[in-house]
Design a protein around this motif. Structure first.
Motif, PDB file in Angstrom:
ATOM      1  N   GLY A 101       0.800  -1.224   0.000  1.00 55.54           N
ATOM      2  CA  GLY A 101       0.000   0.000   0.000  1.00 55.54           C
ATOM      3  C   GLY A 101       0.826   1.264   0.000  1.00 55.54           C
ATOM      4  N   SER A 102       2.077   1.191   0.452  1.00 59.58           N
ATOM      5  CA  SER A 102       2.957   2.359   0.464  1.00 59.58           C
ATOM      6  C   SER A 102       4.360   1.951   0.056  1.00 59.58           C
ATOM      7  CB  SER A 102       2.992   3.002   1.854  1.00 59.58           C
ATOM      8  OG  SER A 102       4.023   3.981   1.911  1.00 59.58           O
ATOM      9  N   LYS A 103       4.784   2.421  -1.112  1.00 64.47           N
ATOM     10  CA  LYS A 103       6.138   2.087  -1.578  1.00 64.47           C
ATOM     11  C   LYS A 103       7.192   2.745  -0.690  1.00 64.47           C
ATOM     12  CE  LYS A 103       4.944   0.943  -6.311  1.00 64.47           C
ATOM     13  NZ  LYS A 103       3.497   0.852  -6.019  1.00 64.47           N
ATOM     14  N   ASP A 104       6.860   3.904  -0.128  1.00 67.22           N
ATOM     15  CA  ASP A 104       7.789   4.558   0.792  1.00 67.22           C
ATOM     16  C   ASP A 104       7.991   3.694   2.032  1.00 67.22           C
ATOM     17  OD1 ASP A 104       9.330   6.897   1.778  1.00 67.22           O
ATOM     18  OD2 ASP A 104       7.726   6.998   3.255  1.00 67.22           O
ATOM     19  N   PHE A 105       6.899   3.151   2.583  1.00 70.69           N
ATOM     20  CA  PHE A 105       6.991   2.259   3.749  1.00 70.69           C
ATOM     21  C   PHE A 105       7.830   1.029   3.401  1.00 70.69           C
ATOM     22  CE2 PHE A 105       5.522  -1.539   5.975  1.00 70.69           C
ATOM     23  CZ  PHE A 105       5.599  -1.145   7.308  1.00 70.69           C
ATOM     24  N   THR A 139      21.621   8.593 -12.994  1.00 73.30           N
ATOM     25  CA  THR A 139      21.844   8.404 -14.425  1.00 73.30           C
ATOM     26  C   THR A 139      20.582   7.796 -15.035  1.00 73.30           C
ATOM     27  OG1 THR A 139      22.841   6.247 -14.002  1.00 73.30           O
ATOM     28  CG2 THR A 139      24.334   8.118 -14.190  1.00 73.30           C
ATOM     29  N   PRO A 140      20.245   8.163 -16.276  1.00 70.76           N
ATOM     30  CA  PRO A 140      19.013   7.651 -16.885  1.00 70.76           C
ATOM     31  C   PRO A 140      19.112   6.148 -17.167  1.00 70.76           C
ATOM     32  CG  PRO A 140      20.309   8.889 -18.486  1.00 70.76           C
ATOM     33  CD  PRO A 140      20.978   9.075 -17.155  1.00 70.76           C
ATOM     34  N   PRO A 141      17.969   5.469 -17.278  1.00 72.00           N
ATOM     35  CA  PRO A 141      16.614   6.007 -17.148  1.00 72.00           C
ATOM     36  C   PRO A 141      16.231   6.254 -15.688  1.00 72.00           C
ATOM     37  CG  PRO A 141      16.526   3.655 -17.590  1.00 72.00           C
ATOM     38  CD  PRO A 141      17.969   4.032 -17.704  1.00 72.00           C
ATOM     39  N   TYR A 142      15.184   7.075 -15.537  1.00 68.26           N
ATOM     40  CA  TYR A 142      14.726   7.487 -14.214  1.00 68.26           C
ATOM     41  C   TYR A 142      13.444   6.728 -13.856  1.00 68.26           C
ATOM     42  CZ  TYR A 142      17.911  11.194 -15.530  1.00 68.26           C
ATOM     43  OH  TYR A 142      19.031  11.878 -15.961  1.00 68.26           O
ATOM     44  N   VAL A 143      13.372   6.247 -12.614  1.00 65.90           N
ATOM     45  CA  VAL A 143      12.225   5.455 -12.169  1.00 65.90           C
ATOM     46  C   VAL A 143      11.422   6.263 -11.162  1.00 65.90           C
ATOM     47  CG1 VAL A 143      11.474   3.300 -11.098  1.00 65.90           C
ATOM     48  CG2 VAL A 143      13.555   3.334 -12.494  1.00 65.90           C
ATOM     49  N   LEU A 144      10.153   6.522 -11.490  1.00 62.94           N
ATOM     50  CA  LEU A 144       9.252   7.262 -10.614  1.00 62.94           C
ATOM     51  C   LEU A 144       8.075   6.358 -10.267  1.00 62.94           C
ATOM     52  CD1 LEU A 144      10.828   9.482 -12.327  1.00 62.94           C
ATOM     53  CD2 LEU A 144       8.900  10.979 -11.827  1.00 62.94           C
ATOM     54  N   LYS A 145       7.770   6.222  -8.976  1.00 61.58           N
ATOM     55  CA  LYS A 145       6.705   5.332  -8.531  1.00 61.58           C
ATOM     56  C   LYS A 145       5.715   6.074  -7.647  1.00 61.58           C
ATOM     57  CE  LYS A 145       9.551   1.094  -8.469  1.00 61.58           C
ATOM     58  NZ  LYS A 145      10.013  -0.035  -7.620  1.00 61.58           N
ATOM     59  N   VAL A 183       5.723  10.554  -4.141  1.00 62.22           N
ATOM     60  CA  VAL A 183       6.361   9.839  -5.244  1.00 62.22           C
ATOM     61  C   VAL A 183       7.726   9.343  -4.788  1.00 62.22           C
ATOM     62  CG1 VAL A 183       7.328  10.027  -7.577  1.00 62.22           C
ATOM     63  CG2 VAL A 183       5.145  11.136  -7.031  1.00 62.22           C
ATOM     64  N   VAL A 184       7.998   8.072  -5.050  1.00 66.94           N
ATOM     65  CA  VAL A 184       9.300   7.480  -4.759  1.00 66.94           C
ATOM     66  C   VAL A 184      10.130   7.513  -6.037  1.00 66.94           C
ATOM     67  CG1 VAL A 184      10.532   5.381  -4.102  1.00 66.94           C
ATOM     68  CG2 VAL A 184       8.395   5.991  -2.936  1.00 66.94           C
ATOM     69  N   ILE A 185      11.297   8.118  -5.950  1.00 61.39           N
ATOM     70  CA  ILE A 185      12.251   8.121  -7.076  1.00 61.39           C
ATOM     71  C   ILE A 185      13.389   7.193  -6.699  1.00 61.39           C
ATOM     72  CG2 ILE A 185      13.816   9.490  -8.498  1.00 61.39           C
ATOM     73  CD1 ILE A 185      12.132  11.942  -7.836  1.00 61.39           C
TER      74      ILE A 185
END
Length: 426
Positions: A101-105, A139-145, A183-185
């Motif tokens: 439920g929480s990628k940050d957690f 460095t690319p690619p960049y992952v945003l969740k 947002v988790v990067i």
């Protein structure tokens, strides 16, 4: 046992198929189910997140065990709702469900318990400028969740720094609704992915189910938009004994010990989305239920009584119950509606199912209208799952089934498992 299975997709079809084979199963109910699950039990028109309606159904039908198929009821706290009631629940507590439920957690949990994962930071609208600066260090690619649940579509992988910054702003502005308020990067990891499923009893006991690999992109060669999943293969050739020893020692056992150390009740399935980086396993994500469409391949390879195992896990004591793996290969090919994962039409008549042999058809987005006709009702429509002595043989069997089944706009990927064939034959 009287069992209530919550969900309506291909995963729930595969679970119902397997559960219906158990001598422990007296009555199996699927809520709400779909146009194919009534072959294994009784469909019930009830939302998996309507806890009061579920509570009444459990009481009225002497339900002994609730099996939660999808993540939404778990994140909403169904385990906690029923914890004091006389019914077993296969699934984690609300605190445990936060792993999905929480990628940050989840990332914080992995960091605290020394579980290998990508470097990351989390950002909100108030810290967006820091987010821009963090992107500049990668460095690319960049992952945003998206931090929260986004129906499996809340992950963006972007090659351009400027586009990544633009997407970060759009996500924080509500691209995925409240799911992307945070947002988790994270850094991009290069390697081959696989899915490992663990059934745990919350007291340190666990069993590892057959490993699978799924295919998320809509286009062949893993191109185009992300989907809920276009197919799956089990076993995975690179997930050999040496690799799985690392997974067990570095990921599975620290995860289970971490849950116990954090006093989080967890009696159910843990999905480990892993990536093989030069022979070293790292965690991409946790899910708190079985994956879809991996379940449609994995269930073919579970050569033990699944109901017995789930009951023991829900009771907190797996003991020495065995979980045997069928040595054969299983391949799943998903048939989807034209236009998916974008806009698509529903209500298309489905034909040809009677002509399918040597393949199991797991319904996902199907329903029956008043005259009994089977029609499409979702993006992912039917999963064709087959055994074989090799990936190529199982794939060919599934393709035969896909050719037999027809509906207007049907689409499927023709390259499921082809990337693993060279490894299989190495």
């Amino acid at each position: 046992m009287n069992i209530l299975l919550l969900g309506s997709g291909g995963r729930e079809s595969a679970l119902a198929w397997k559960m219906s084979q158990s001598p422990l199963t007296d009555n199996l109910y699927i809520a709400p189910g779909n146009g194919g699950t009534d072959a294994y039990g009784v469909n019930v028109a009830m939302s998996p997140t309507d806890f009061e309606a579920i509570d009444k159904f459990v009481a009225d039908n002497a339900i002994d065990m609730i099996v939660v198929g999808n993540e939404d009821p778990l994140v909403a706290g169904i385990y906690d709702y029923f914890e004091s009631k006389p019914v077993l629940v296969v699934g984690p507590s609300k605190a445990g469900a936060a792993l999905e439920g929480s990628k940050d957690f989840a990332k914080d949990f992995m960091t605290r318990h020394g579980i290998p994962t990508a470097r990351y930071r989390s950002f909100t609208a108030q810290t967006i400028e820091e987010g821009y600066r963090f992107l500049e260090t990668l460095t690319p690619p960049y992952v945003l969740k998206a931090d929260g649940l986004a129906a499996g579509k809340g992950v963006l992988i972007i090659d351009s720094l400027e586009e990544a910054k633009k997407s970060l702003r759009e996500m924080l502005d509500g691209m995925f609704g409240g799911a992307s308020a945070t947002v988790v990067i994270e850094e991009f990891l290069s390697g081959i992915e696989c899915s490992v499923f663990v059934l745990t009893d919350g007291n340190g006991g666990y069993r590892v189910l057959p490993v699978a690999k799924d295919y998320k992109r809509i286009g062949e060669g893993d191109t185009g938009l992300n989907t809920g999943g276009m197919g799956a293969v089990s076993p995975v050739p690179f997930a050999d004994e040496a690799f799985m020893k690392k997974v067990t020692e570095r990921i599975i056992e620290p995860t289970i010990k971490g849950l116990i150390a954090d006093r989080i009740t967890y009696r159910g399935f843990i999905f480990l989305g892993l990536i093989n980086v030069g022979g070293e396993p790292m965690v991409i994500e946790y899910n708190v239920r079985m994956g879809d469409p991996e379940t449609e391949a994995v269930m073919l390879r579970v050569d033990s009584d699944l109901v017995e195992l789930m009951k023991a896990a829900a009771e907190g004591s797996l003991g020495d119950l065995p979980l045997h793996h069928d040595p054969r290969t299983a391949v799943t090919v998903m048939m989807v509606s034209g236009g998916y994962p974008g806009s698509y039409s529903k209500g298309k008549t489905i034909t040809g199912l009677d002509g399918v042999k040597d393949t199991i058809l797991f319904h996902a987005g199907t329903r029956r209208i008043d005259d009994g006709t089977l029609v499409t009702s979702g993006g992912r429509v039917i999963a064709a799952s087959s055994y074989g002595k090799s990936i190529a043989e199982a794939l060919e069997n599934s393709f035969k089934a896909v050719s037999a089944v027809d509906f207007d706009g049907k689409y499927f990927r023709r390259d499921i498992g082809r990337d693993l064939m060279a490894l299989e034959n190495a």
